[in-house]
Design an enzyme around this catalytic site. Structure first.
Site, PDB file in Angstrom:
ATOM      1  N   TYR A 162      -1.912  -0.924  10.436  1.00  0.00           N
ATOM      2  CA  TYR A 162      -2.203  -1.099   9.083  1.00  0.00           C
ATOM      3  C   TYR A 162      -0.844  -0.744   8.106  1.00  0.00           C
ATOM      4  O   TYR A 162      -0.012  -1.578   7.752  1.00  0.00           O
ATOM      5  CB  TYR A 162      -3.239  -0.306   8.413  1.00  0.00           C
ATOM      6  N   SER A 164       0.886  -1.094   0.108  1.00  0.00           N
ATOM      7  CA  SER A 164       0.024   0.033   0.049  1.00  0.00           C
ATOM      8  C   SER A 164       0.940   1.423  -0.050  1.00  0.00           C
ATOM      9  O   SER A 164       2.140   1.234   0.512  1.00  0.00           O
ATOM     10  CB  SER A 164      -0.809   0.140   1.288  1.00  0.00           C
TER      11      SER A 164
HETATM   12  N1  LIG Z   1      -8.839  -0.636  -0.950  1.00  0.00           N
HETATM   13  C1  LIG Z   1      -7.629   0.423  -0.875  1.00  0.00           C
HETATM   14  O1  LIG Z   1      -7.801   1.503  -0.912  1.00  0.00           O
HETATM   15  C2  LIG Z   1      -6.321  -0.243  -0.821  1.00  0.00           C
HETATM   16  C3  LIG Z   1      -5.165   0.358  -0.895  1.00  0.00           C
HETATM   17  C4  LIG Z   1      -3.974  -0.020  -0.496  1.00  0.00           C
HETATM   18  C5  LIG Z   1      -3.891  -1.599  -0.271  1.00  0.00           C
HETATM   19  N2  LIG Z   1      -4.803  -2.369  -0.280  1.00  0.00           N
HETATM   20  C6  LIG Z   1      -4.635  -3.663  -0.097  1.00  0.00           C
HETATM   21  O2  LIG Z   1      -5.198  -4.357  -1.184  1.00  0.00           O
HETATM   22  C7  LIG Z   1      -5.820  -5.860  -0.663  1.00  0.00           C
HETATM   23  C8  LIG Z   1      -6.954  -6.278  -0.886  1.00  0.00           C
HETATM   24  O3  LIG Z   1      -7.829  -5.298  -0.289  1.00  0.00           O
HETATM   25  P1  LIG Z   1      -9.156  -4.980  -0.761  1.00  0.00           P
HETATM   26  O4  LIG Z   1      -9.157  -3.226  -0.876  1.00  0.00           O
HETATM   27  O5  LIG Z   1      -9.592  -5.389  -2.233  1.00  0.00           O
HETATM   28  O6  LIG Z   1     -10.449  -5.189   0.241  1.00  0.00           O
HETATM   29  P2  LIG Z   1     -11.521  -5.989   0.322  1.00  0.00           P
HETATM   30  O7  LIG Z   1     -11.881  -6.086   1.610  1.00  0.00           O
HETATM   31  O8  LIG Z   1     -12.689  -5.489  -0.903  1.00  0.00           O
HETATM   32  O9  LIG Z   1     -10.908  -7.331  -0.264  1.00  0.00           O
HETATM   33  C9  LIG Z   1     -10.247  -8.264   0.665  1.00  0.00           C
HETATM   34  C10 LIG Z   1     -10.492  -9.836   0.463  1.00  0.00           C
HETATM   35  O10 LIG Z   1      -9.487 -10.396   1.385  1.00  0.00           O
HETATM   36  C11 LIG Z   1     -10.391 -11.577   2.081  1.00  0.00           C
HETATM   37  N3  LIG Z   1      -9.668 -11.873   3.361  1.00  0.00           N
HETATM   38  C12 LIG Z   1      -9.774 -11.197   4.447  1.00  0.00           C
HETATM   39  N4  LIG Z   1      -8.957 -11.842   5.464  1.00  0.00           N
HETATM   40  C13 LIG Z   1      -8.637 -13.018   4.822  1.00  0.00           C
HETATM   41  C14 LIG Z   1      -7.791 -14.151   5.316  1.00  0.00           C
HETATM   42  N5  LIG Z   1      -7.564 -14.375   6.633  1.00  0.00           N
HETATM   43  N6  LIG Z   1      -7.697 -15.235   4.673  1.00  0.00           N
HETATM   44  C15 LIG Z   1      -8.046 -15.065   3.315  1.00  0.00           C
HETATM   45  N7  LIG Z   1      -8.835 -14.107   2.552  1.00  0.00           N
HETATM   46  C16 LIG Z   1      -9.169 -13.039   3.465  1.00  0.00           C
HETATM   47  C17 LIG Z   1     -11.745 -11.005   2.187  1.00  0.00           C
HETATM   48  O11 LIG Z   1     -12.780 -11.846   2.573  1.00  0.00           O
HETATM   49  C18 LIG Z   1     -11.839 -10.175   0.903  1.00  0.00           C
HETATM   50  O12 LIG Z   1     -12.660 -10.936  -0.006  1.00  0.00           O
HETATM   51  C19 LIG Z   1      -5.180  -5.723   0.795  1.00  0.00           C
HETATM   52  O13 LIG Z   1      -3.932  -6.461   1.052  1.00  0.00           O
HETATM   53  C20 LIG Z   1      -5.323  -4.148   1.079  1.00  0.00           C
HETATM   54  O14 LIG Z   1      -4.560  -3.946   2.394  1.00  0.00           O
HETATM   55  C21 LIG Z   1      -6.056  -1.774  -0.497  1.00  0.00           C
END
Ligand SMILES: NC(=O)c1ccc[n+]([C@@H]2O[C@H](COP(=O)([O-])OP(=O)(O)OC[C@H]3O[C@@H](n4cnc5c(N)ncnc54)[C@H](O)[C@@H]3O)[C@@H](O)[C@H]2O)c1
Length: 277
Positions: A158, A145
């Site tokens: 985080y 991130s």
């Molecule tokens: N959305 C943002 O702005 C953003 C920005 C930077 C980084 N990220 C990173 O992107 C990645 C994906 O996040 P997202 O934004 O798509 O969120 P999201 O919540 O839409 O998707 C995350 C998915 O991971 C699954 N998950 C959660 N815990 C889990 C576990 N213990 N084992 C297996 N699966 C699990 C959830 O059920 C969900 O389907 C994460 O690592 C997040 O930190 C997101």
């Protein structure tokens, strides 16, 4: 026989049920890859698996918690019974905890470190050795991130996990180079996903006004499809660290060239997000 940029490849995506993971899994499937997907949410996993199968892809989908070493070991055993090794590993599953030191319980720390850090380590530990042994190279993508190169007091735990993922990815890239396995840390800014809904927040961070501000911020985020495209480019061109979105590029550039200016901007953003603090 499939065609596309990743035809004939097997791509594993953790947390594939939602947001960036879902978009990434379907983007690779569209480009011809067969999929291995996992998530803790079975209904969402079924949905993404059906969408990929409808594109003619093979899909192995399992409910797996990436923070559990035992669950990841069984998952890897099953996957390696079906495929000699995977070609691209996307360690995407992640969760967020909102708040600073006094807002974050030790249980929160264990939860977020278990998924965001150990989940990524488990993915590499259980799937990369087979890639090495097969001797045909491959690629690991770790979703970090922009919070992995600029710490925020509103995302203390985080940020800690995402700094860890950036550091782990850099070191792993050096480690795996001789095996022709590339490693990428993807560092998105704000992306419109469900991460806020799934995040842990206590006290004033859980109040309706705070939730609404957070929702508005995420609403302005970019599409997860953009991240998926950057991931595929990073694999094709073996890129090490990839900021995604304009704010992530800006934060990355300022962190190196003008860290004081970045700190001022960050404080303003934090004041808007949590004016009561
Ligand atoms: N959305 C943002 O702005 C953003 C920005 C930077 C980084 N990220 C990173 O992107 C990645 C994906 O996040 P997202 O934004 O798509 O969120 P999201 O919540 O839409 O998707 C995350 C998915 O991971 C699954 N998950 C959660 N815990 C889990 C576990 N213990 N084992 C297996 N699966 C699990 C959830 O059920 C969900 O389907 C994460 O690592 C997040 O930190 C997101």
């Amino acid at each position: 026989m499939s065609s596309g940029r990743f035809a004939g490849k097997v791509v594993l995506v953790t947390g594939a049920g939602s947001g960036i993971g879902r978009a990434t899994a379907l983007a690779f499937a569209k480009e011809g890859a067969d999929l291995v997907v996992c998530d803790v949410d079975e209904a969402k996993l079924d949905d993404v698996s059906s969408a990929a199968r409808a594109q003619g892809r093979r899909v192995l989908a399992r409910k797996v918690d990436v923070s559990s070493a035992a669950a990841m070991q069984s998952f890897a055993d099953e996957v390696h019974a079906a495929f000699p090794a995977i070609d691209v590993l996307v360690n995407n599953a992640g969760v967020a905890v909102t708040g600073g030191l006094r807002d974050t319980t030790l249980e929160d720390w264990n939860w977020v470190m278990g998924i965001n850090v150990m989940g990524v380590v488990h993915g590499c530990h259980f799937f990369v050795p087979r890639m090495i042994d097969r001797g045909r190279g491959g690629h690991v993508v770790n979703i970090a991130s922009a919070a992995g190169f600029a710490g925020s007091r509103l995302l203390l735990a985080y940020s800690t996990t995402k700094f860890a993922v950036v550091g782990f990815s850099e070191a792993l890239r050096a480690d795996l180079r001789r095996h022709r396995i590339g490693v990428t840390a993807i560092c998105p800014g704000f992306i419109r996903t469900n991460i806020n809904e799934a995040s842990r927040r206590h006290g004033r961070f859980a109040e309706p006004a705070a939730l609404e501000r957070s929702r508005r911020l995420m609403e302005r985020g970019a599409s997860p499809d953009l991240v998926a495209e950057k991931i595929m480019n990073a694999v094709e061109h073996d890129q090490g660290l990839v900021p995604v979105t304009a704010e992530a590029h800006l934060i990355y550039a300022l962190k190196r060239s003008a860290p004081d200016l970045l700190a001022t901007i960050w404080r303003r953003l934090e004041a808007w997000q949590a004016p009561e603090l």
